[in-house]
Design a protein around this motif. Structure first.
Motif, PDB file in Angstrom:
ATOM      1  N   ARG A 137     -10.565 -20.896   5.382  1.00 53.49           N
ATOM      2  CA  ARG A 137      -9.522 -19.947   5.338  1.00 53.49           C
ATOM      3  C   ARG A 137      -8.481 -19.658   3.817  1.00 53.49           C
ATOM      4  NH1 ARG A 137      -7.817 -22.019   9.783  1.00 53.49           N
ATOM      5  NH2 ARG A 137      -7.994 -23.944   9.385  1.00 53.49           N
ATOM      6  N   PHE A 138      -8.318 -20.850   3.756  1.00 49.38           N
ATOM      7  CA  PHE A 138      -7.515 -21.102   2.531  1.00 49.38           C
ATOM      8  C   PHE A 138      -8.053 -19.931   1.319  1.00 49.38           C
ATOM      9  CE2 PHE A 138      -6.108 -23.877  -1.562  1.00 49.38           C
ATOM     10  CZ  PHE A 138      -4.331 -23.352  -1.091  1.00 49.38           C
ATOM     11  N   ASP A 139      -9.160 -20.141   0.983  1.00 51.82           N
ATOM     12  CA  ASP A 139     -10.474 -19.718   0.438  1.00 51.82           C
ATOM     13  C   ASP A 139     -10.119 -17.983   0.147  1.00 51.82           C
ATOM     14  OD1 ASP A 139     -11.076 -22.334  -1.146  1.00 51.82           O
ATOM     15  OD2 ASP A 139     -13.553 -21.372   0.049  1.00 51.82           O
ATOM     16  N   SER A 140      -9.722 -17.847   1.472  1.00 53.46           N
ATOM     17  CA  SER A 140      -9.900 -15.666   1.822  1.00 53.46           C
ATOM     18  C   SER A 140      -8.018 -16.117   1.275  1.00 53.46           C
ATOM     19  CB  SER A 140      -9.782 -15.522   2.835  1.00 53.46           C
ATOM     20  OG  SER A 140     -11.296 -15.882   3.070  1.00 53.46           O
ATOM     21  N   LEU A 141      -7.202 -16.556   1.621  1.00 53.70           N
ATOM     22  CA  LEU A 141      -5.885 -16.369   1.807  1.00 53.70           C
ATOM     23  C   LEU A 141      -6.043 -16.542  -0.165  1.00 53.70           C
ATOM     24  CD1 LEU A 141      -3.167 -15.749   2.130  1.00 53.70           C
ATOM     25  CD2 LEU A 141      -2.729 -18.358   2.034  1.00 53.70           C
ATOM     26  N   CYS A 142      -6.344 -16.822  -0.819  1.00 49.97           N
ATOM     27  CA  CYS A 142      -5.645 -17.075  -1.768  1.00 49.97           C
ATOM     28  C   CYS A 142      -6.633 -16.064  -3.091  1.00 49.97           C
ATOM     29  CB  CYS A 142      -6.248 -18.479  -2.742  1.00 49.97           C
ATOM     30  SG  CYS A 142      -5.534 -19.599  -2.609  1.00 49.97           S
ATOM     31  N   ALA A 143      -7.814 -15.539  -2.559  1.00 55.05           N
ATOM     32  CA  ALA A 143      -8.333 -14.020  -2.900  1.00 55.05           C
ATOM     33  C   ALA A 143      -7.877 -12.943  -2.509  1.00 55.05           C
ATOM     34  CB  ALA A 143      -9.847 -14.205  -2.227  1.00 55.05           C
ATOM     35  N   ARG A 144      -6.906 -12.843  -1.637  1.00 51.03           N
ATOM     36  CA  ARG A 144      -6.089 -11.603  -1.345  1.00 51.03           C
ATOM     37  C   ARG A 144      -4.772 -11.570  -2.162  1.00 51.03           C
ATOM     38  NH1 ARG A 144      -6.550 -10.007   4.517  1.00 51.03           N
ATOM     39  NH2 ARG A 144      -8.985  -9.690   5.276  1.00 51.03           N
ATOM     40  N   ILE A 145      -4.049 -12.673  -2.512  1.00 52.18           N
ATOM     41  CA  ILE A 145      -2.963 -12.704  -2.689  1.00 52.18           C
ATOM     42  C   ILE A 145      -3.606 -12.496  -4.341  1.00 52.18           C
ATOM     43  CG2 ILE A 145      -1.314 -14.458  -4.119  1.00 52.18           C
ATOM     44  CD1 ILE A 145      -1.161 -15.773  -1.494  1.00 52.18           C
ATOM     45  N   VAL A 146      -4.332 -12.643  -5.282  1.00 49.36           N
ATOM     46  CA  VAL A 146      -4.866 -13.162  -6.937  1.00 49.36           C
ATOM     47  C   VAL A 146      -4.744 -11.412  -6.341  1.00 49.36           C
ATOM     48  CG1 VAL A 146      -6.639 -12.960  -8.436  1.00 49.36           C
ATOM     49  CG2 VAL A 146      -4.822 -15.160  -7.170  1.00 49.36           C
ATOM     50  N   LYS A 147      -5.500 -10.538  -5.922  1.00 48.11           N
ATOM     51  CA  LYS A 147      -6.312  -9.706  -6.199  1.00 48.11           C
ATOM     52  C   LYS A 147      -5.240  -8.799  -5.600  1.00 48.11           C
ATOM     53  CE  LYS A 147      -9.564  -6.312  -4.121  1.00 48.11           C
ATOM     54  NZ  LYS A 147     -11.099  -5.830  -3.338  1.00 48.11           N
ATOM     55  N   TYR A 148      -4.328  -9.389  -4.927  1.00 50.90           N
ATOM     56  CA  TYR A 148      -3.450  -7.822  -4.879  1.00 50.90           C
ATOM     57  C   TYR A 148      -2.574  -7.843  -6.182  1.00 50.90           C
ATOM     58  CZ  TYR A 148       1.328  -6.647  -3.332  1.00 50.90           C
ATOM     59  OH  TYR A 148       2.490  -5.917  -2.980  1.00 50.90           O
ATOM     60  N   TYR A 149      -2.720  -8.838  -6.838  1.00 48.36           N
ATOM     61  CA  TYR A 149      -1.543  -8.995  -7.893  1.00 48.36           C
ATOM     62  C   TYR A 149      -2.646  -8.112  -9.304  1.00 48.36           C
ATOM     63  CZ  TYR A 149       3.056 -12.136  -6.525  1.00 48.36           C
ATOM     64  OH  TYR A 149       3.690 -12.710  -5.836  1.00 48.36           O
ATOM     65  N   SER A 150      -3.652  -8.587  -9.038  1.00 45.25           N
ATOM     66  CA  SER A 150      -4.406  -7.497  -9.639  1.00 45.25           C
ATOM     67  C   SER A 150      -4.615  -5.665  -9.608  1.00 45.25           C
ATOM     68  CB  SER A 150      -6.220  -7.919 -10.200  1.00 45.25           C
ATOM     69  OG  SER A 150      -6.514  -8.265 -10.654  1.00 45.25           O
ATOM     70  N   LEU A 151      -4.430  -5.386  -8.577  1.00 44.67           N
ATOM     71  CA  LEU A 151      -3.980  -4.348  -8.605  1.00 44.67           C
ATOM     72  C   LEU A 151      -3.083  -3.618  -9.129  1.00 44.67           C
ATOM     73  CD1 LEU A 151      -5.500  -4.895  -4.480  1.00 44.67           C
ATOM     74  CD2 LEU A 151      -6.607  -2.762  -6.289  1.00 44.67           C
ATOM     75  N   LYS A 152      -2.503  -3.766  -8.115  1.00 47.80           N
ATOM     76  CA  LYS A 152      -0.403  -3.988  -8.202  1.00 47.80           C
ATOM     77  C   LYS A 152      -0.174  -4.029 -10.058  1.00 47.80           C
ATOM     78  CE  LYS A 152       4.696  -5.995  -8.789  1.00 47.80           C
ATOM     79  NZ  LYS A 152       4.868  -7.035  -8.296  1.00 47.80           N
ATOM     80  N   ASN A 153      -0.994  -5.156 -11.211  1.00 51.96           N
ATOM     81  CA  ASN A 153      -0.734  -4.845 -12.030  1.00 51.96           C
ATOM     82  C   ASN A 153      -2.295  -3.492 -12.993  1.00 51.96           C
ATOM     83  OD1 ASN A 153      -0.303  -6.180 -15.682  1.00 51.96           O
ATOM     84  ND2 ASN A 153      -2.220  -6.541 -15.215  1.00 51.96           N
ATOM     85  N   PHE A 154      -3.234  -3.116 -11.892  1.00 47.79           N
ATOM     86  CA  PHE A 154      -3.548  -2.612 -13.118  1.00 47.79           C
ATOM     87  C   PHE A 154      -3.565  -1.376 -12.733  1.00 47.79           C
ATOM     88  CE2 PHE A 154      -7.520   0.830 -11.378  1.00 47.79           C
ATOM     89  CZ  PHE A 154      -8.228  -0.041 -12.706  1.00 47.79           C
ATOM     90  N   VAL A 155      -2.465  -0.826 -11.492  1.00 42.34           N
ATOM     91  CA  VAL A 155      -2.180   0.249 -11.175  1.00 42.34           C
ATOM     92  C   VAL A 155      -1.264   1.067 -12.419  1.00 42.34           C
ATOM     93  CG1 VAL A 155      -0.460   1.295  -9.624  1.00 42.34           C
ATOM     94  CG2 VAL A 155      -3.058  -0.120  -8.922  1.00 42.34           C
ATOM     95  N   GLU A 156       0.090  -0.378 -12.452  1.00 47.07           N
ATOM     96  CA  GLU A 156       0.824  -0.099 -13.208  1.00 47.07           C
ATOM     97  C   GLU A 156       0.639   0.228 -14.848  1.00 47.07           C
ATOM     98  OE1 GLU A 156       4.830  -2.418 -15.153  1.00 47.07           O
ATOM     99  OE2 GLU A 156       3.219  -3.210 -13.905  1.00 47.07           O
ATOM    100  N   THR A 157      -0.326  -0.060 -15.754  1.00 49.64           N
ATOM    101  CA  THR A 157      -0.305  -0.759 -16.475  1.00 49.64           C
ATOM    102  C   THR A 157      -1.476   0.807 -17.462  1.00 49.64           C
ATOM    103  OG1 THR A 157      -2.430  -1.914 -16.435  1.00 49.64           O
ATOM    104  CG2 THR A 157      -0.084  -3.195 -17.708  1.00 49.64           C
ATOM    105  N   THR A 158      -2.338   1.275 -15.889  1.00 52.65           N
ATOM    106  CA  THR A 158      -3.620   1.955 -16.565  1.00 52.65           C
ATOM    107  C   THR A 158      -3.016   3.691 -15.453  1.00 52.65           C
ATOM    108  OG1 THR A 158      -4.800   2.037 -14.541  1.00 52.65           O
ATOM    109  CG2 THR A 158      -5.104   0.506 -16.542  1.00 52.65           C
ATOM    110  N   GLY A 159      -1.868   3.500 -14.935  1.00 46.93           N
ATOM    111  CA  GLY A 159      -2.124   4.618 -14.357  1.00 46.93           C
ATOM    112  C   GLY A 159      -2.902   5.043 -12.959  1.00 46.93           C
ATOM    113  N   LYS A 160      -4.577   3.895 -13.118  1.00 49.78           N
ATOM    114  CA  LYS A 160      -5.782   4.847 -11.925  1.00 49.78           C
ATOM    115  C   LYS A 160      -5.304   4.445 -11.071  1.00 49.78           C
ATOM    116  CE  LYS A 160      -8.707   4.511 -16.087  1.00 49.78           C
ATOM    117  NZ  LYS A 160      -9.465   3.552 -17.006  1.00 49.78           N
ATOM    118  N   HIS A 161      -5.798   4.577  -9.665  1.00 50.26           N
ATOM    119  CA  HIS A 161      -6.113   4.930  -8.663  1.00 50.26           C
ATOM    120  C   HIS A 161      -6.706   3.620  -8.341  1.00 50.26           C
ATOM    121  CE1 HIS A 161      -7.119   5.442  -4.566  1.00 50.26           C
ATOM    122  NE2 HIS A 161      -6.556   6.406  -4.144  1.00 50.26           N
ATOM    123  N   PRO A 162      -6.108   2.469  -7.089  1.00 53.00           N
ATOM    124  CA  PRO A 162      -6.332   1.525  -6.937  1.00 53.00           C
ATOM    125  C   PRO A 162      -8.391   1.613  -6.627  1.00 53.00           C
ATOM    126  CG  PRO A 162      -4.026   1.900  -5.770  1.00 53.00           C
ATOM    127  CD  PRO A 162      -4.922   3.193  -6.524  1.00 53.00           C
TER     128      PRO A 162
END
Length: 492
Positions: free
Chosen positions: A374-399
């Motif tokens: 459960r802890f692994d799943s939580l860490c995975a979601r948090i990092v993916k959230y920040y990665s998506l946020k950074n990807f969308v902000e810097t590239t302007g592309k769809h998630p």
């Protein structure tokens, strides 16, 4: 008569010559007409092609202009969301217009979009199927092999096609990442398979999203560590001839485990999470690191020769299962560069590594813990959230385009990120060392590695650490669950 006849004969050629001339003139006129028509057609075709080219160029120009303007609007919108300076109506992403009154409404909508995409676990169904095959191969197929070959300690050789089919069944199907190495099917490992299956089943059953696991980390991790170190302390006291009071209990009660004002077990007063970045060599943080109650180090990075920069104290070794897999090949499964009394906690990279856990746990005299799924799943979601946020902000592309840019199902958080998350759950104050990069520093202070692994998004993780240090009011998935986090400080 003759004259008339001769005259008639002379007139016939003139008549034929005139017909020939007329015929020639007519043929010349037709040819000239055809050539003239061909020339006109070529002119019209050339004009049409020029018109089409002009029209095509105009369409391309308009398309580029529209795309750039939309992209610019989108990027302005994203930056506006992040900086809270958004206009009242903007494109959420190209092709999907969302007219929402006020910047707060759009920010909420944008955040919910990121949360939704972060919750998508790429390759989860395939992973569970492979784990199922792994469990089947380690039980039914192994029993079949035992019945066929019999006798412990007997070496296994494969001679026939039937033997090769049996070996294939034993190793399991699917990705090679989760196949059983054939050497582990030797009868000498028979006693470890029940431990392997039990640990793997327990881990898989907990493989779900449950952010409240953060509140359980003290019971899951700190209590076993405290019990271990209390026993170590008692043994040292007994060797020195000054034994502790025998009435001290090693059960998780109030005497052995102090409680806070809310009646909950207290975390460690101060924790240092020591990363492996080369920037550690730029500052003499060693004494400061050693002053913390709990010092967590990553992936068995050596400290000898670097004590002035990285310290020498270690109370918990945090590793990924690839490290333990390497240790399992050594005599006695030795995996204690920080001393044989230092506990180990690891996260699972491949399900087949539970066999390494079964082998090493049988010989280790200190706790060998596995992070809760459960802890692994939580860490995975948090990092993916920040990665998506950074990807969308810097590239302007769809998630939806994020996956193709980040290794898809291979994307994973780093060991350091999960170690920081662990410290947030078991410590009252967290200090972070050796996280970050510099053009003048190596990737790891103790190796010559110069490049980052592509399956990690370190920039996204740095944004997560920055939010922790700045005391952000919102941390994805933790804030929704009401998880309160301790103060965090990072040292560069």
């Amino acid at each position: 008569m003759e004259s008339a006849a001769l005259g008639g004969q002379q007139q016939m050629p003139r008549f034929e010559s005139g017909a020939i001339v007329a015929e020639c003139l007519g043929s010349w006129w037709v040819k000239a007409y055809v050539e003239r028509r061909k020339a006109q057609v070529q002119v019209w075709r050339s004009m049409a092609l020029k018109s089409l080219r002009l029209l095509f160029a105009l369409l391309v120009g308009l398309t580029l202009l529209f795309t750039l303007s939309t992209e610019l609007t989108y990027r302005v919108g994203v930056h506006g969301i992040l900086n809270q300076t958004l206009n009242k109506s903007l494109f959420v992403w190209p092709g999907h217009k969302a007219l929402i009154s006020g910047s707060q409404g759009l920010a909420v909508n944008f955040n919910q979009t990121l949360l939704s995409y972060a919750a998508i676990q790429i390759g989860e169904a395939e992973e569970r199927q492979q784990i199922g095959h792994l469990l089947d191969a380690s039980s039914a197929s192994y029993d079949a092999m035992e019945r066929r070959y019999g006798g412990r300690g007997r070496s296994i050789t494969y001679r026939s096609d039937r033997d090769l089919d049996l070996r294939s069944d034993l190793r399991g199907r699917g990705s090679s990442r989760n196949r059983i190495p054939v050497q582990l099917l030797h009868p000498r490992y028979a006693n470890y398979w029940p431990v392997f299956r039990r640990a793997l089943r327990s881990w898989v059953q907990n493989k779900r999203f449950e952010p409240t696991v953060m509140a359980e980390l003290i019971d899951l991790v700190k209590v076993p560590l405290d019990e271990h170190y209390m026993k170590v302390s008692l043994a040292e006291q007994q060797r020195s001839g000054n034994p502790l009071d025998s009435r001290i209990s090693y059960r998780p009660d109030q005497q052995a485990f102090p409680l806070n004002q809310a009646g909950q077990r207290r975390g460690y007063r101060s924790c240092a999470v020591v990363g492996n970045s080369g920037i550690l060599l730029q500052k003499p943080h060693g004494p400061l690191i050693d002053s913390h109650d709990m010092v967590i180090r990553l992936n068995n990075a050596r400290t000898a020769g670097f004590q002035n920069n990285v310290g020498s104290k270690t109370t918990l070794a945090f590793v990924n299962s690839n490290i333990l897999h390497s240790c399992s090949r050594r005599a006695g499964c030795f995996c204690h560069p920080y001393g044989e009394t230092v506990p180990i906690i690891m996260y699972i990279c491949q399900a087949v590594h539970f066999m390494d856990y079964a082998l090493c746990n049988a010989s280790h005299k200190v706790p060998l813990l596995i992070t809760d799924a459960r802890f692994d799943s939580l860490c995975a979601r948090i990092v993916k959230y920040y990665s998506l946020k950074n990807f969308v902000e810097t590239t302007g592309k769809h998630p939806e385009e994020w996956s193709s840019a980040h290794e898809g199902s291979m994307f994973h958080y780093s060991s350091g990120m999960q170690a920081v998350m662990l410290a947030l759950g078991i410590c009252e104050k967290v200090s972070i060392f050796g996280f970050g990069k510099s053009g003048q520093a190596k990737h790891h202070y103790h190796t010559n590695q110069k490049f980052e692994l592509k399956l990690h998004d370190y920039e996204a993780e740095y944004q997560f650490y920055a939010d922790l240090v700045n005391g952000s009011q919102y941390i994805p998935f933790l804030s929704e669950a009401g998880i309160k986090l301790p103060p965090v400080q990072i040292y560069f």
